[in-house]
Motif scaffolding. Structure first.
Motif, PDB file in Angstrom:
ATOM      1  N   GLY A  61       0.780  -1.229   0.000  1.00  0.00           N
ATOM      2  CA  GLY A  61       0.000   0.000   0.000  1.00  0.00           C
ATOM      3  C   GLY A  61       0.810   1.276   0.000  1.00  0.00           C
ATOM      4  N   VAL A  62       2.140   1.179   0.088  1.00  0.00           N
ATOM      5  CA  VAL A  62       2.994   2.367   0.101  1.00  0.00           C
ATOM      6  C   VAL A  62       3.635   2.534  -1.273  1.00  0.00           C
ATOM      7  CG1 VAL A  62       5.061   3.424   1.080  1.00  0.00           C
ATOM      8  CG2 VAL A  62       3.449   2.234   2.566  1.00  0.00           C
ATOM      9  N   ASP A  63       3.431   3.692  -1.860  1.00  0.00           N
ATOM     10  CA  ASP A  63       3.978   4.020  -3.177  1.00  0.00           C
ATOM     11  C   ASP A  63       5.330   4.713  -2.993  1.00  0.00           C
ATOM     12  OD1 ASP A  63       4.619   4.974  -5.665  1.00  0.00           O
ATOM     13  OD2 ASP A  63       2.685   5.944  -6.038  1.00  0.00           O
ATOM     14  N   LYS A  87       5.852   8.168  -4.549  1.00  0.00           N
ATOM     15  CA  LYS A  87       5.233   9.260  -3.806  1.00  0.00           C
ATOM     16  C   LYS A  87       6.008   9.544  -2.524  1.00  0.00           C
ATOM     17  CE  LYS A  87       0.803  10.788  -1.896  1.00  0.00           C
ATOM     18  NZ  LYS A  87      -0.624  10.423  -1.669  1.00  0.00           N
ATOM     19  N   VAL A  88       6.439   8.481  -1.858  1.00  0.00           N
ATOM     20  CA  VAL A  88       7.197   8.628  -0.606  1.00  0.00           C
ATOM     21  C   VAL A  88       8.481   9.409  -0.842  1.00  0.00           C
ATOM     22  CG1 VAL A  88       8.644   7.301   0.981  1.00  0.00           C
ATOM     23  CG2 VAL A  88       6.275   6.627   0.617  1.00  0.00           C
ATOM     24  N   TRP A  89       9.134   9.145  -1.969  1.00  0.00           N
ATOM     25  CA  TRP A  89      10.445   9.745  -2.222  1.00  0.00           C
ATOM     26  C   TRP A  89      10.344  11.016  -3.073  1.00  0.00           C
ATOM     27  CZ3 TRP A  89      13.223   6.934   1.000  1.00  0.00           C
ATOM     28  CH2 TRP A  89      14.565   7.282   1.178  1.00  0.00           C
ATOM     29  N   ALA A  90       9.173  11.621  -3.098  1.00  0.00           N
ATOM     30  CA  ALA A  90       9.024  12.903  -3.784  1.00  0.00           C
ATOM     31  C   ALA A  90       9.893  13.943  -3.080  1.00  0.00           C
ATOM     32  CB  ALA A  90       7.561  13.335  -3.771  1.00  0.00           C
ATOM     33  N   PRO A  91      10.377  14.957  -3.805  1.00  0.00           N
ATOM     34  CA  PRO A  91      11.247  15.972  -3.181  1.00  0.00           C
ATOM     35  C   PRO A  91      10.593  16.625  -1.962  1.00  0.00           C
ATOM     36  CG  PRO A  91      11.265  16.201  -5.559  1.00  0.00           C
ATOM     37  CD  PRO A  91      10.207  15.186  -5.248  1.00  0.00           C
ATOM     38  N   ILE A  92      11.403  16.855  -0.925  1.00  0.00           N
ATOM     39  CA  ILE A  92      10.912  17.488   0.305  1.00  0.00           C
ATOM     40  C   ILE A  92      10.795  18.992   0.062  1.00  0.00           C
ATOM     41  CG2 ILE A  92      11.435  17.913   2.744  1.00  0.00           C
ATOM     42  CD1 ILE A  92      13.018  15.245   2.688  1.00  0.00           C
ATOM     43  N   GLN A  93       9.638  19.556   0.361  1.00  0.00           N
ATOM     44  CA  GLN A  93       9.386  20.958   0.060  1.00  0.00           C
ATOM     45  C   GLN A  93       9.872  21.898   1.154  1.00  0.00           C
ATOM     46  OE1 GLN A  93       8.178  21.804  -3.018  1.00  0.00           O
ATOM     47  NE2 GLN A  93       8.412  19.580  -3.330  1.00  0.00           N
ATOM     48  N   ASN A  94       9.705  21.516   2.407  1.00  0.00           N
ATOM     49  CA  ASN A  94      10.093  22.394   3.510  1.00  0.00           C
ATOM     50  C   ASN A  94      11.615  22.458   3.619  1.00  0.00           C
ATOM     51  OD1 ASN A  94      10.862  22.814   6.546  1.00  0.00           O
ATOM     52  ND2 ASN A  94       8.769  23.589   6.382  1.00  0.00           N
ATOM     53  N   ILE A 100      17.476   4.634   9.475  1.00  0.00           N
ATOM     54  CA  ILE A 100      16.351   5.063  10.312  1.00  0.00           C
ATOM     55  C   ILE A 100      15.549   6.164   9.627  1.00  0.00           C
ATOM     56  CG2 ILE A 100      15.766   6.275  12.459  1.00  0.00           C
ATOM     57  CD1 ILE A 100      18.068   4.702  13.785  1.00  0.00           C
ATOM     58  N   VAL A 101      16.241   7.153   9.049  1.00  0.00           N
ATOM     59  CA  VAL A 101      15.536   8.239   8.370  1.00  0.00           C
ATOM     60  C   VAL A 101      14.774   7.701   7.157  1.00  0.00           C
ATOM     61  CG1 VAL A 101      15.838  10.405   7.098  1.00  0.00           C
ATOM     62  CG2 VAL A 101      17.109  10.008   9.215  1.00  0.00           C
ATOM     63  N   SER A 102      15.374   6.779   6.422  1.00  0.00           N
ATOM     64  CA  SER A 102      14.665   6.161   5.295  1.00  0.00           C
ATOM     65  C   SER A 102      13.444   5.387   5.782  1.00  0.00           C
ATOM     66  CB  SER A 102      15.612   5.235   4.537  1.00  0.00           C
ATOM     67  OG  SER A 102      16.698   5.956   3.977  1.00  0.00           O
ATOM     68  N   TYR A 103      13.581   4.703   6.890  1.00  0.00           N
ATOM     69  CA  TYR A 103      12.457   3.968   7.495  1.00  0.00           C
ATOM     70  C   TYR A 103      11.321   4.926   7.857  1.00  0.00           C
ATOM     71  CZ  TYR A 103      10.100   1.823  11.583  1.00  0.00           C
ATOM     72  OH  TYR A 103       9.177   1.390  12.508  1.00  0.00           O
ATOM     73  N   PHE A 104      11.657   6.051   8.462  1.00  0.00           N
ATOM     74  CA  PHE A 104      10.629   7.055   8.783  1.00  0.00           C
ATOM     75  C   PHE A 104       9.915   7.517   7.506  1.00  0.00           C
ATOM     76  CE2 PHE A 104      13.085   8.732  12.750  1.00  0.00           C
ATOM     77  CZ  PHE A 104      12.684   7.612  13.465  1.00  0.00           C
ATOM     78  N   ARG A 105      10.684   7.748   6.477  1.00  0.00           N
ATOM     79  CA  ARG A 105      10.108   8.274   5.222  1.00  0.00           C
ATOM     80  C   ARG A 105       9.169   7.262   4.573  1.00  0.00           C
ATOM     81  NH1 ARG A 105      13.842  11.583   0.836  1.00  0.00           N
ATOM     82  NH2 ARG A 105      12.112  12.550  -0.321  1.00  0.00           N
ATOM     83  N   VAL A 106       9.558   6.006   4.608  1.00  0.00           N
ATOM     84  CA  VAL A 106       8.760   4.958   3.959  1.00  0.00           C
ATOM     85  C   VAL A 106       7.532   4.588   4.785  1.00  0.00           C
ATOM     86  CG1 VAL A 106       8.803   2.556   3.176  1.00  0.00           C
ATOM     87  CG2 VAL A 106      10.752   4.050   2.708  1.00  0.00           C
TER      88      VAL A 106
END
Length: 416
Positions: free
Chosen positions: A286-288, A291-298, A333-339
């Motif tokens: 269910g995780v795309d 979409k998850v790895w789209a550029p971070i805007q903030n 860990i940061v990748s895990y949070f993002r996914v």
């Protein structure tokens, strides 16, 4: 207590209570993290996970790994992963307990308790629109007594700016009206909190992972000599010394053992499955990933993330070679949070109802230590005297009291 918001007094009472076993203590902390995560969700919603959701499942896994009894799930799972024949598992458990020693349980529990105190005390102050402080274990403050050796050797220094960033980002997330913008801010706060707590836990992690090798190469024969000569030796210093300061053979064995453990034995627990950190991180159902790895805007969140990961998805989600490495560990860990940020199951209660009810009762035990303002008002230093027991790495940690070493640190969430 189950229907009320967690307070600073609750956090302090739970962290300061000394009469629980290490495994039960970690389970109480896991349930407390779950409660804090739910309290934050009242302000931030559940469209995205906050850091305390992840901490819930991590602390539960710590609790399971600290259960070293005859029916320990941790030891049984370890023996299966090591392919130990069933008839040798009792012997395997005895060897494992010898290699891990009491400081495995107590050192890991101490770090878990300190990190809970510091991160949860920040979160409960977020119920005010302007968080003003968190509690920190400060072994080298002028306001504290001379600390026991294990405290300074097990809690590493960490940059307070990460906690200030986390507080600021969570306050901004609460004010955000766009769900995607709020999710990014919460992601940034999770990065900042983990950057702090993983640095804080670095020395304890090294003790836990390197101790078997150090016992074999540096402590075992000294223990035998000490028994024969009746002369004590500084065993804890041998356990807690930096990897770089170890003899050549010990360093080589530590590298190989830590790498073996990371690649084949260690996993991050989630409500969906256990993530083997030695393998590339994959998206759950269910995780795309696009979409998850789209550029971070903030911009602030993007800069925080860039300290640990890149926009190269494959490189960022690669398996970890050595969990002791802070940069490699934080990358994963940061990748895990993002996914996993939108995996709603991380908000689930991590225990069966009867167990959760028991842990809620357990959270009520103990008294709130002296007010922090009172602690800070005391002047002078006390001399900490070691007890006469012969195994300080076990006895000291089992009887340690945080109260004299607590310090209130001011936060300025309005700082940009």
């Amino acid at each position: 207590m189950a229907d009320t918001t967690m307070t600073a007094d609750d956090v302090l009472r739970i962290a300061a209570y000394k009469d629980r076993s290490p495994a039960l203590e970690a389970m109480v902390i896991a349930y407390s993290y779950h409660r804090v995560a739910g309290d934050l969700a009242e302000h931030l919603g559940k469209d995205a996970n906050n850091w305390y959701c992840y901490a819930t499942w991590t602390s539960k896994a710590i609790g399971e790994s600290l259960d070293l009894g005859p029916d320990s799930p941790f030891i049984m799972d370890f023996s299966r992963r090591m392919r130990v024949p069933h008839r040798f598992r009792r012997v395997f458990r005895g060897v494992l307990l010898t290699l891990l020693g009491p400081s495995y349980q107590l050192g890991l529990a101490l770090a878990n308790r300190a990190i809970f105190l510091e991160t949860a005390s920040l979160a409960v102050n977020l119920w005010n629109d302007s968080p003003d402080r968190y509690l920190r274990v400060s072994p080298e403050s002028d306001l504290t007594p001379t600390p026991p050796e294990f405290l300074t050797e097990l809690l590493a220094e960490a940059d307070d700016r990460y906690l200030k960033d986390a507080a600021q980002l969570l306050v901004e997330a609460r004010q955000a009206t766009d769900p995607e913008a709020r999710a990014e801010l919460m992601f940034g706060a999770s990065i900042a909190l983990s950057a702090y707590e993983q640095a804080r836990a670095q020395k304890a992690l090294e003790l836990v992972l390197y101790r078997p090798v150090r016992w074999l190469t540096r402590v075992s024969w000294r223990s035998l000599r000490s028994l024969l000569t009746r002369r004590p030796f500084p065993r804890f210093r041998l356990y807690a010394a930096r990897h770089e300061d170890q003899p050549w053979l010990t360093r080589q064995l530590e590298k190989r053992w830590s790498s073996l453990y990371t690649r084949h034995l260690f996993a991050v627990k989630t409500p969906l499955s256990d993530i083997k950190v030695g393998r590339p991180l994959t998206a759950p159902a269910g995780v795309d990933m696009a979409k998850v790895w789209a550029p971070i805007q903030n911009e602030k969140v993007r800069k925080l993330a860039e300290e640990f990961i890149t926009e190269d998805q494959e490189a960022s989600t690669a398996g970890v070679a050595d969990w002791v490495s802070y940069p490699d560990r934080m990358r994963f860990i940061v990748s895990y949070f993002r996914v996993y940020q939108h995996v709603a199951a991380l908000y689930d209660v991590p225990f069966a109802k009867d167990v959760a009810d028991g842990l809620a009762e357990e959270m009520r035990r103990g008294l709130v230590p002296q007010a922090v303002s009172g602690m800070l008002a005391r002047g002078g230093r006390k001399v900490y005297r070691y007890p006469a027991e012969s195994d300080p790495d076990a006895y000291e940690m089992a009887h340690f009291d945080f109260e004299p070493f607590l310090e209130a640190i001011q936060l300025d969430p309005s700082a940009k």
